[in-house]
Design a protein around this motif. Structure first.
Motif, PDB file in Angstrom:
ATOM      1  N   CYS A  41       0.855  -1.182   0.000  1.00 58.38           N
ATOM      2  CA  CYS A  41       0.000   0.000   0.000  1.00 58.38           C
ATOM      3  C   CYS A  41       0.896   1.240   0.000  1.00 58.38           C
ATOM      4  CB  CYS A  41      -0.905  -0.012   1.225  1.00 58.38           C
ATOM      5  SG  CYS A  41      -1.966   1.427   1.352  1.00 58.38           S
ATOM      6  N   VAL A  42       0.778   2.065  -1.043  1.00 63.90           N
ATOM      7  CA  VAL A  42       1.650   3.239  -1.161  1.00 63.90           C
ATOM      8  C   VAL A  42       0.955   4.538  -0.792  1.00 63.90           C
ATOM      9  CG1 VAL A  42       3.230   2.185  -2.800  1.00 63.90           C
ATOM     10  CG2 VAL A  42       1.260   3.412  -3.655  1.00 63.90           C
ATOM     11  N   THR A  43      -0.387   4.601  -0.951  1.00 63.25           N
ATOM     12  CA  THR A  43      -1.132   5.789  -0.513  1.00 63.25           C
ATOM     13  C   THR A  43      -2.465   5.372   0.076  1.00 63.25           C
ATOM     14  OG1 THR A  43      -2.293   6.202  -2.594  1.00 63.25           O
ATOM     15  CG2 THR A  43      -0.139   7.252  -2.339  1.00 63.25           C
ATOM     16  N   VAL A  44      -2.942   6.183   1.012  1.00 68.64           N
ATOM     17  CA  VAL A  44      -4.270   6.031   1.596  1.00 68.64           C
ATOM     18  C   VAL A  44      -4.960   7.378   1.458  1.00 68.64           C
ATOM     19  CG1 VAL A  44      -5.607   5.523   3.688  1.00 68.64           C
ATOM     20  CG2 VAL A  44      -3.457   4.303   3.243  1.00 68.64           C
ATOM     21  N   ASP A  45      -6.043   7.405   0.685  1.00 69.87           N
ATOM     22  CA  ASP A  45      -6.769   8.650   0.397  1.00 69.87           C
ATOM     23  C   ASP A  45      -5.842   9.753  -0.098  1.00 69.87           C
ATOM     24  OD1 ASP A  45      -9.421   8.093   0.552  1.00 69.87           O
ATOM     25  OD2 ASP A  45      -9.742   8.963   2.533  1.00 69.87           O
ATOM     26  N   GLY A  46      -4.921   9.384  -0.963  1.00 68.50           N
ATOM     27  CA  GLY A  46      -4.023  10.354  -1.575  1.00 68.50           C
ATOM     28  C   GLY A  46      -2.823  10.745  -0.745  1.00 68.50           C
ATOM     29  N   VAL A  47      -2.718  10.238   0.472  1.00 69.88           N
ATOM     30  CA  VAL A  47      -1.583  10.552   1.350  1.00 69.88           C
ATOM     31  C   VAL A  47      -0.561   9.424   1.238  1.00 69.88           C
ATOM     32  CG1 VAL A  47      -0.838  10.989   3.721  1.00 69.88           C
ATOM     33  CG2 VAL A  47      -3.074  11.832   2.930  1.00 69.88           C
ATOM     34  N   ALA A  48       0.637   9.777   0.831  1.00 70.63           N
ATOM     35  CA  ALA A  48       1.694   8.785   0.640  1.00 70.63           C
ATOM     36  C   ALA A  48       2.149   8.201   1.967  1.00 70.63           C
ATOM     37  CB  ALA A  48       2.880   9.417  -0.075  1.00 70.63           C
ATOM     38  N   ARG A  49       2.459   6.916   1.941  1.00 64.08           N
ATOM     39  CA  ARG A  49       3.038   6.234   3.101  1.00 64.08           C
ATOM     40  C   ARG A  49       4.548   6.242   2.913  1.00 64.08           C
ATOM     41  NH1 ARG A  49       2.261   1.428   4.760  1.00 64.08           N
ATOM     42  NH2 ARG A  49       1.897   2.096   6.877  1.00 64.08           N
ATOM     43  N   SER A  50       5.244   6.947   3.760  1.00 65.77           N
ATOM     44  CA  SER A  50       6.693   7.133   3.598  1.00 65.77           C
ATOM     45  C   SER A  50       7.481   5.833   3.722  1.00 65.77           C
ATOM     46  CB  SER A  50       7.205   8.150   4.611  1.00 65.77           C
ATOM     47  OG  SER A  50       6.945   7.704   5.929  1.00 65.77           O
ATOM     48  N   ALA A  51       6.939   4.850   4.401  1.00 68.22           N
ATOM     49  CA  ALA A  51       7.666   3.594   4.633  1.00 68.22           C
ATOM     50  C   ALA A  51       7.837   2.756   3.376  1.00 68.22           C
ATOM     51  CB  ALA A  51       6.947   2.773   5.700  1.00 68.22           C
ATOM     52  N   VAL A  52       7.210   3.119   2.268  1.00 68.06           N
ATOM     53  CA  VAL A  52       7.292   2.295   1.064  1.00 68.06           C
ATOM     54  C   VAL A  52       8.413   2.711   0.121  1.00 68.06           C
ATOM     55  CG1 VAL A  52       4.854   1.704   1.156  1.00 68.06           C
ATOM     56  CG2 VAL A  52       5.599   3.624  -0.241  1.00 68.06           C
ATOM     57  N   VAL A  53       9.077   3.800   0.403  1.00 66.67           N
ATOM     58  CA  VAL A  53      10.128   4.296  -0.482  1.00 66.67           C
ATOM     59  C   VAL A  53      11.200   3.228  -0.683  1.00 66.67           C
ATOM     60  CG1 VAL A  53      11.941   6.033  -0.743  1.00 66.67           C
ATOM     61  CG2 VAL A  53       9.710   6.691   0.163  1.00 66.67           C
ATOM     62  N   GLY A  54      11.489   2.923  -1.949  1.00 64.94           N
ATOM     63  CA  GLY A  54      12.524   1.954  -2.295  1.00 64.94           C
ATOM     64  C   GLY A  54      12.092   0.503  -2.270  1.00 64.94           C
ATOM     65  N   LYS A  55      10.817   0.230  -1.943  1.00 64.91           N
ATOM     66  CA  LYS A  55      10.349  -1.154  -1.858  1.00 64.91           C
ATOM     67  C   LYS A  55       9.552  -1.586  -3.076  1.00 64.91           C
ATOM     68  CE  LYS A  55      10.083  -0.906   3.125  1.00 64.91           C
ATOM     69  NZ  LYS A  55       9.171  -0.874   4.265  1.00 64.91           N
ATOM     70  N   THR A  56       8.980  -0.637  -3.790  1.00 74.09           N
ATOM     71  CA  THR A  56       8.158  -1.006  -4.937  1.00 74.09           C
ATOM     72  C   THR A  56       9.042  -1.336  -6.130  1.00 74.09           C
ATOM     73  OG1 THR A  56       7.892   1.315  -5.555  1.00 74.09           O
ATOM     74  CG2 THR A  56       6.169   0.345  -4.194  1.00 74.09           C
TER      75      THR A  56
END
Length: 96
Positions: free
Chosen positions: A72-87
């Protein structure tokens, strides 16, 4: 997944490199034939699997990397910072 994700909130899920998953990531994973969003509560890199749970402390069990489809990279348009470099990067051969 309340309060992490509330009912009817839109989420964006991107393909993920399962080897980079960490505790606290929210993943799209297949469990007993159905695909759900789950919280990663433990990582077993040696066996290439993650433990998935809800955010209220209930552990659902372990699932292998091949059953984790995205992070999950965003929730309601708000980015989740913990995903950087994992996708996973988009396939460059698809771009025009």
């Amino acid at each position: 997944m309340v309060p992490l994700i509330r009912r009817r909130q839109q989420v964006v899920v991107a393909p993920v490199d399962p080897a980079k998953l960490e505790v606290g990531d929210i993943v799209l994973a297949r469990v007993a034939g159905t695909v759900y969003l789950h919280l990663v509560s433990s990582v077993d890199r040696a066996r290439k699997r993650v433990q998935i749970s809800n955010n209220r402390g209930r552990v659902n069990g372990w699932t292998s990397h091949d059953r984790v489809y995205g992070n999950c990279v965003t929730v309601d348009g708000v980015a989740r910072s913990a995903v950087v470099g994992k996708t996973l990067a988009a396939d460059s051969s698809d771009s025009s």
